[in-house]
Scaffold this motif. Structure first.
Motif: not given
Length: 300
Positions: A143-150, A183-186, A131-135, A169-178
């Motif tokens: 920059g956040l994409r690179w950090h999340l990939t790493e 969050l989606q049902a799955l 799920c993480l990789e799909r987002t 990566l705090r910013e990724c988890f405070s709003d869309h998409p995480l």
């Protein structure tokens, strides 16, 4: 109903694996827990104290006692129909892990059951990373994409990420998409499984339970940081680690303390918009979500 439930526990076939002395000890511990919970609640009402204002040990006691009471209430409900007592005896014999509370588990059962519970939540780890990789493509900041990939790559290789690798990566988890509300049902289902919450509920209930569960964990984290990990006993350290997702039953105490310290460093560093209950919306997701799994995967 309380006396009926207690009598079931004492004489049920499921509890026959314990000696009579251990059953009596279990009843004494349960009764002592009930009295302590009552004292804490009375003190909260008398002095107008909220849950998050309690000490770490008081908060943890109420959290665990509530889980024990829920199990007892379930037994009471299924025993209401006539002659249901016989069915209850059979169910307790067949499913001691699900129906008996921890006071009546033997030491071997405790170790075995904790391993079983951890195996259940560990099944969700690969799905959570997927799920993480799909987002990643959805994140607009390069920059956040690179950090999340790493971060995902490190988790897949079994490399323990540094605390800063997660906090960046705090910013990724405070709003869309995480963000929790996005969050989606799955995603909600696999997160619920990772936290030993039933995933077989509608999404709005899963989201609500995840918010409540992660809020309690964060409140415990703040109280524990105030108390200090060094003040905890060995059993308290292992219990705290297990609650947060680490199978501490097979890890040395010093490693558990190190891991718990890293967890608190992440949890207590989070800041964000504060809601009326006094906790940040960012915390609801970053603790519930992938940071929890990433710092656990391949730790053993």
């Amino acid at each position: 109903m309380r006396n009926t439930i207690v009598s079931w526990i004492v004489i049920s076939p499921a509890s026959m694996s314990c000696t009579q002395s251990s059953r009596k000890a279990g009843l004494r511990m349960l009764w002592a827990d009930a009295k302590k919970a009552r004292r804490i609640k009375a003190n909260m009402l008398k002095h107008n104290i909220k849950f998050h204002q309690l000490s770490y040990r008081e908060m943890e006691h109420l959290r665990q006692f509530r889980r024990d009471v829920i199990k007892c209430l379930f037994l009471g409900i299924i025993s209401i129909p006539p002659f249901a007592n016989y069915l209850v005896f059979l169910l307790m014999y067949l499913f001691p892990r699900q129906l008996l509370i921890r006071h009546f588990w033997t030491p071997k059962q405790q170790a075995d059951f904790l391993d079983i519970y951890h195996a259940v939540r560990k099944q969700s780890h690969p799905e959570i990373l997927t799920c993480l990789e799909r987002t990643i493509p959805v994140i607009s900041d390069a920059g956040l994409r690179w950090h999340l990939t790493e971060l995902c790559s490190k988790a897949q290789r079994g490399t323990q990420p540094a605390v800063n690798d997660i906090l960046v990566l705090r910013e990724c988890f405070s709003d869309h998409p995480l963000g929790m509300n996005h969050l989606q049902a799955l995603q909600l289902k696999v997160l619920s499984q990772a936290m030993l919450l039933t995933p077989h509920l509608p999404p709005f209930l899963l989201r609500s339970r995840l918010k409540n569960h992660t809020t309690v964990i964060h409140q415990l984290d703040k109280a524990l940081a105030k108390l200090g990990i060094g003040e905890l006993t060995s059993q308290e350290v292992k219990s705290a680690c297990y609650l947060r997702g680490l199978n501490s039953t097979h890890i040395a105490e010093d490693r558990c303390r190190t891991w718990l310290g890293e967890w608190l460093q992440i949890s207590c560093s989070l800041k964000g918009k504060t809601d009326p209950y006094g906790y940040t919306t960012e915390i609801q997701t970053i603790i519930a979500f992938y940071s929890k799994i990433i710092i656990i995967i391949e730790y053993l």
